[in-house]
Design a protein around this motif. Structure first.
Motif, PDB file in Angstrom:
ATOM      1  N   THR A  56       0.830  -1.208   0.000  1.00 18.76           N
ATOM      2  CA  THR A  56       0.000   0.000   0.000  1.00 18.76           C
ATOM      3  C   THR A  56       0.864   1.258   0.000  1.00 18.76           C
ATOM      4  OG1 THR A  56      -1.849  -1.089   1.112  1.00 18.76           O
ATOM      5  CG2 THR A  56      -1.717   1.303   1.315  1.00 18.76           C
ATOM      6  N   LEU A  57       1.893   1.269   0.836  1.00 16.47           N
ATOM      7  CA  LEU A  57       2.778   2.434   0.893  1.00 16.47           C
ATOM      8  C   LEU A  57       3.573   2.589  -0.400  1.00 16.47           C
ATOM      9  CD1 LEU A  57       4.021   2.120   4.572  1.00 16.47           C
ATOM     10  CD2 LEU A  57       2.498   3.888   3.648  1.00 16.47           C
ATOM     11  N   THR A  58       3.928   1.474  -1.034  1.00 18.07           N
ATOM     12  CA  THR A  58       4.631   1.542  -2.312  1.00 18.07           C
ATOM     13  C   THR A  58       3.752   2.198  -3.369  1.00 18.07           C
ATOM     14  OG1 THR A  58       5.851  -0.476  -1.760  1.00 18.07           O
ATOM     15  CG2 THR A  58       5.826   0.192  -4.069  1.00 18.07           C
ATOM     16  N   ALA A  59       2.488   1.775  -3.401  1.00 19.32           N
ATOM     17  CA  ALA A  59       1.553   2.384  -4.354  1.00 19.32           C
ATOM     18  C   ALA A  59       1.336   3.860  -4.032  1.00 19.32           C
ATOM     19  CB  ALA A  59       0.221   1.627  -4.323  1.00 19.32           C
ATOM     20  N   ALA A  60       1.227   4.185  -2.732  1.00 20.55           N
ATOM     21  CA  ALA A  60       1.041   5.582  -2.335  1.00 20.55           C
ATOM     22  C   ALA A  60       2.239   6.429  -2.731  1.00 20.55           C
ATOM     23  CB  ALA A  60       0.800   5.666  -0.829  1.00 20.55           C
TER      24      ALA A  60
END
Length: 305
Positions: A56-60
């Motif tokens: 999720t943080l990578t996508a964010a």
């Protein structure tokens, strides 16, 4: 400078059905950092959608440019320092050095048993945390690490090229007990608390402020014991778990009053939950956005002489 205002976005939304837009909106609103929980599942969300923190943080990171990103918090419950370090270095690189690792000892929720183990006792959690944080510190700052501990080991673990942020990405250590506060003093760039959980059901806001003041004093003592100035650490309050509950998000004035009282205790960062309908974190979206945009200017620190 202003009191920093951040948010935590729970990873329950599909990316293309509101997840992506929430992180982008957090940047538009001017939040300092947007965090997410690092759990396998969590409380009332257990039987619904819940996504992994690192993806999720990578996508964010890929859809934002300025917003800092982080976990609030990661724990040893289902993590190993060697594999976590590799993921964090990758995430720090992808984000261009915008990652903060919130890290804590973990608890007794679903994460504690999801791998088939018996839940650890408080002492066991503290013992593991005491190994986990120093080893992770080494893994994020040294090219090759070997270590043989009671709970964790590493054999020539390679972490090249290391973090974009030097000497490594910052740790925000969640702690209230003496052993955790010592880790925060030694390894943290920030300290995280949610208040005193014993006061959540029957305590008063005034009692909570007193408890937080006592926690901050113990942090100062832990820093002094290792020869560190406590003012070097940011102090982060994750809201929603004090007797005030959701009342600070009922209006701009209510939030400014709440945040001002906690700023006086030395807190540098206040974290509020992104609104989630029909949950403990339900709040009026318009009020929430007004708080994000207007409250920091009203909570400006006096100029330093």
């Amino acid at each position: 400078m202003s009191l920093r205002l951040s948010t935590v976005i729970l990873p329950y939304l599909r990316w293309h059905e509101g997840g992506r837009s929430a992180w982008q909106r957090a940047e538009e609103l001017g939040f300092h950092t947007a965090y997410t929980y690092d759990h396998l599942s969590w409380r009332s969300f257990r039987d619904g959608p819940w996504f992994g923190a690192v993806p999720t943080l990578t996508a964010a990171a890929a859809v934002t440019e300025r917003l800092r990103l982080g976990t609030l918090v990661t724990s040893p419950n289902f993590r190993h320092p060697v594999t976590l370090a590799k993921e964090l270095i990758s995430l720090d690189d992808i984000s261009g050095g915008r990652i903060t690792l919130g890290i804590g000892a973990g608890g007794t929720g679903f994460d504690a048993t999801a791998l088939g183990q018996e839940p650890w006792t408080p002492r066991e959690r503290a013992d593991r945390f005491g190994e986990f944080v120093p080893l992770l510190d080494r893994l994020l700052t040294e090219d090759s690490v070997s270590y043989e501990g009671t709970h964790y080991s590493a054999l020539e673990a390679r972490n090249i090229p290391g973090c974009v942020q030097r000497p490594r990405l910052p740790f925000a250590v969640a702690a209230t007990g003496p052993r955790g506060l010592k880790l925060a003093a030694r390894h943290g760039q920030a300290w995280v608390t949610t208040g005193d959980p014993k006061l959540f059901e029957t305590g008063t806001p005034e009692e909570s402020v007193q408890a937080l003041r006592a926690q901050a004093e113990k942090l100062a003592e832990a820093c002094a014991a290792v020869g560190r100035d406590v003012t070097e650490l940011d102090k982060i309050l994750l809201t929603g778990f004090t007797p005030d509950r959701g009342r600070p998000l009922e209006s701009l004035d209510a939030f400014v009053d709440f945040a001002g009282r906690h700023r006086e205790l030395g807190f540098t960062d206040i974290v509020i939950h992104w609104p989630i309908p029909d949950s403990d974190f339900a709040s009026d979206v318009k009020v929430f956005e007004r708080i994000a945009m207007e409250a920091p200017a009203q909570l400006r620190w006096p100029a330093r002489v």
